[in-house]
Design a protein around this motif. Structure first.
Motif, mmCIF file in Angstrom:
data_model
loop_
_atom_site.group_PDB
_atom_site.id
_atom_site.type_symbol
_atom_site.label_atom_id
_atom_site.label_comp_id
_atom_site.label_asym_id
_atom_site.label_seq_id
_atom_site.Cartn_x
_atom_site.Cartn_y
_atom_site.Cartn_z
ATOM 1 N N CYS A 1 0.842 -1.195 0.000
ATOM 2 C CA CYS A 1 0.000 0.000 0.000
ATOM 3 C C CYS A 1 0.878 1.246 0.000
ATOM 4 N N VAL A 2 0.563 2.191 -0.858
ATOM 5 C CA VAL A 2 1.368 3.411 -0.954
ATOM 6 C C VAL A 2 1.113 4.351 0.208
ATOM 7 N N VAL A 3 0.096 4.083 1.020
ATOM 8 C CA VAL A 3 -0.228 4.962 2.153
ATOM 9 C C VAL A 3 0.368 4.414 3.440
ATOM 10 N N CYS A 4 -0.003 3.195 3.805
ATOM 11 C CA CYS A 4 0.456 2.617 5.069
ATOM 12 C C CYS A 4 1.646 1.683 4.894
ATOM 13 N N HIS A 5 2.021 1.377 3.646
ATOM 14 C CA HIS A 5 3.170 0.520 3.320
ATOM 15 C C HIS A 5 3.003 -0.898 3.854
ATOM 16 N N LYS A 6 1.762 -1.299 4.071
ATOM 17 C CA LYS A 6 1.497 -2.680 4.475
ATOM 18 C C LYS A 6 1.194 -3.510 3.226
ATOM 19 N N GLU A 7 1.384 -4.810 3.359
ATOM 20 C CA GLU A 7 1.154 -5.691 2.217
ATOM 21 C C GLU A 7 -0.343 -5.760 1.887
ATOM 22 N N ILE A 8 -0.630 -5.724 0.604
ATOM 23 C CA ILE A 8 -2.007 -5.853 0.128
ATOM 24 C C ILE A 8 -2.323 -7.342 -0.001
ATOM 25 N N PRO A 9 -3.442 -7.809 0.547
ATOM 26 C CA PRO A 9 -3.761 -9.238 0.449
ATOM 27 C C PRO A 9 -3.802 -9.711 -1.004
ATOM 28 N N VAL A 10 -3.353 -10.932 -1.214
ATOM 29 C CA VAL A 10 -3.324 -11.493 -2.566
ATOM 30 C C VAL A 10 -4.733 -11.581 -3.144
ATOM 31 N N GLU A 11 -5.720 -11.861 -2.320
ATOM 32 C CA GLU A 11 -7.097 -11.959 -2.801
ATOM 33 C C GLU A 11 -7.560 -10.625 -3.409
ATOM 34 N N ARG A 12 -7.116 -9.521 -2.805
ATOM 35 C CA ARG A 12 -7.487 -8.210 -3.338
ATOM 36 C C ARG A 12 -6.776 -7.953 -4.667
ATOM 37 N N LEU A 13 -5.526 -8.343 -4.759
ATOM 38 C CA LEU A 13 -4.777 -8.155 -6.000
ATOM 39 C C LEU A 13 -5.351 -9.013 -7.128
ATOM 40 N N GLU A 14 -5.839 -10.190 -6.797
ATOM 41 C CA GLU A 14 -6.438 -11.049 -7.815
ATOM 42 C C GLU A 14 -7.742 -10.448 -8.343
ATOM 43 N N ALA A 15 -8.484 -9.807 -7.462
ATOM 44 C CA ALA A 15 -9.739 -9.173 -7.877
ATOM 45 C C ALA A 15 -9.497 -7.842 -8.577
ATOM 46 N N LEU A 16 -8.446 -7.126 -8.161
ATOM 47 C CA LEU A 16 -8.152 -5.804 -8.713
ATOM 48 C C LEU A 16 -6.645 -5.670 -8.887
ATOM 49 N N PRO A 17 -6.103 -6.215 -9.969
ATOM 50 C CA PRO A 17 -4.649 -6.245 -10.129
ATOM 51 C C PRO A 17 -3.992 -4.867 -10.214
ATOM 52 N N ASN A 18 -4.697 -3.856 -10.657
ATOM 53 C CA ASN A 18 -4.066 -2.547 -10.828
ATOM 54 C C ASN A 18 -4.146 -1.661 -9.584
ATOM 55 N N THR A 19 -4.575 -2.206 -8.456
ATOM 56 C CA THR A 19 -4.673 -1.391 -7.256
ATOM 57 C C THR A 19 -3.312 -1.221 -6.596
ATOM 58 N N LEU A 20 -3.111 -0.068 -5.998
ATOM 59 C CA LEU A 20 -1.899 0.226 -5.231
ATOM 60 C C LEU A 20 -2.230 0.550 -3.780
ATOM 61 N N TYR A 21 -3.480 0.269 -3.374
ATOM 62 C CA TYR A 21 -3.932 0.622 -2.030
ATOM 63 C C TYR A 21 -4.543 -0.598 -1.366
ATOM 64 N N CYS A 22 -4.430 -0.646 -0.063
ATOM 65 C CA CYS A 22 -5.152 -1.645 0.716
ATOM 66 C C CYS A 22 -6.596 -1.183 0.855
ATOM 67 N N ILE A 23 -7.444 -2.041 1.362
ATOM 68 C CA ILE A 23 -8.865 -1.734 1.431
ATOM 69 C C ILE A 23 -9.136 -0.568 2.376
#
Length: 257
Positions: free
Chosen positions: A93-115
């Motif tokens: 995540c570009v805001v909190c620098h925490k890892e984005i869950p793989v499930e979120r990346l699979e649903a939205l590959p172009n995201t750079l943010y956590c939920i």
């Protein structure tokens, strides 16, 4: 932490999506919004078309504008996600620098943010500015019958508009009307003033010295009072001196001269 295989899979997904969007921009004429409406519908002019047809074309063009904006936003996010893979920051995540869950990346590959920090999650509570003047039923005017307004109010404006015609028919009206110009609710109500006597009674600048100005409305008002056997709400009317010029004008008015 994403593995090299996962990064490669996501990169391939992003590259494929990037190519699809570019193909849409290149081949779909609907996204070529630089052309005029007449060119887009292959017409020399749209003036001779039915308004319904022109409205349909306008709706389709507005839809194309919205879809074009949507695809351009997706295209920009896709490019940023591909660049993040190259920089080694993809999946964080570009805001909190925490890892984005793989499930979120699979649903939205172009995201750079956590939920938690996605910009799409922010809901605006600001109402459209148009609502400041479009509050029902007549904007900011008060249509309460108990609050009489001697000025030109919303009810008067409605009566003026309704005098040009409404969707009502004679069967919709409770009271019988004598003319088609009166085919709307409360067509006989005074416009610009409330009480009948306001049409022929005046005072001086101090609010004193009530004066009656004889006219046809005054005669009608006196006849109605005589029939009901009541007086005016503001007291007895002062004696009215007969003015020959006024009487002559009333006679000409009655004769239609």
């Amino acid at each position: 932490m994403l593995s090299s295989q996962q990064l490669q899979q996501f990169k391939q997904m992003l590259e494929d999506r990037k190519a699809q969007i570019e193909e849409e921009f290149e081949n779909n004429d609907h996204f070529n919004l630089q052309r005029s409406l007449s060119d887009s519908v292959s017409e020399l002019s749209v003036y001779d078309n039915h308004p319904g047809d022109a409205g349909t074309e306008l709706y389709e063009r507005e839809k194309d504008l919205a879809l074009n904006e949507h695809y351009r936003l997706e295209y920009r996010n896709t490019l940023e996600a591909i660049e993040a893979i190259k920089n080694g920051t993809y999946g964080t995540c570009v805001v909190c620098h925490k890892e984005i869950p793989v499930e979120r990346l699979e649903a939205l590959p172009n995201t750079l943010y956590c939920i938690e920090h996605t910009p799409d999650k922010v809901t605006s509570h600001e109402r459209p500015i148009e609502e400041g003047v479009l509050m029902p039923p007549f904007g900011k005017f008060d249509m309460d019958e108990t609050d009489e307004n001697v000025s030109y109010d919303a009810e008067d404006s409605w009566q003026d508009v309704a005098s040009y015609g409404t969707s009502e028919s004679p069967s919709d009206l409770v009271e019988q009307v004598d003319h088609y110009d009166d085919m709307y609710i409360e067509s006989q109500e005074n416009v610009g003033y409330v009480e009948d006597y306001e049409n022929f009674v005046g005072v001086d600048i101090t609010g004193k010295h009530v004066t009656v100005y004889p006219n046809k409305q005054h005669e009608k008002y006196e006849e109605e009072l005589d029939e009901e056997g009541i007086m005016t709400t503001f007291g007895d009317l002062p004696a009215v001196e007969h003015d020959p010029y006024t009487e002559e004008a009333l006679e000409r008015d009655e004769k239609g001269q």
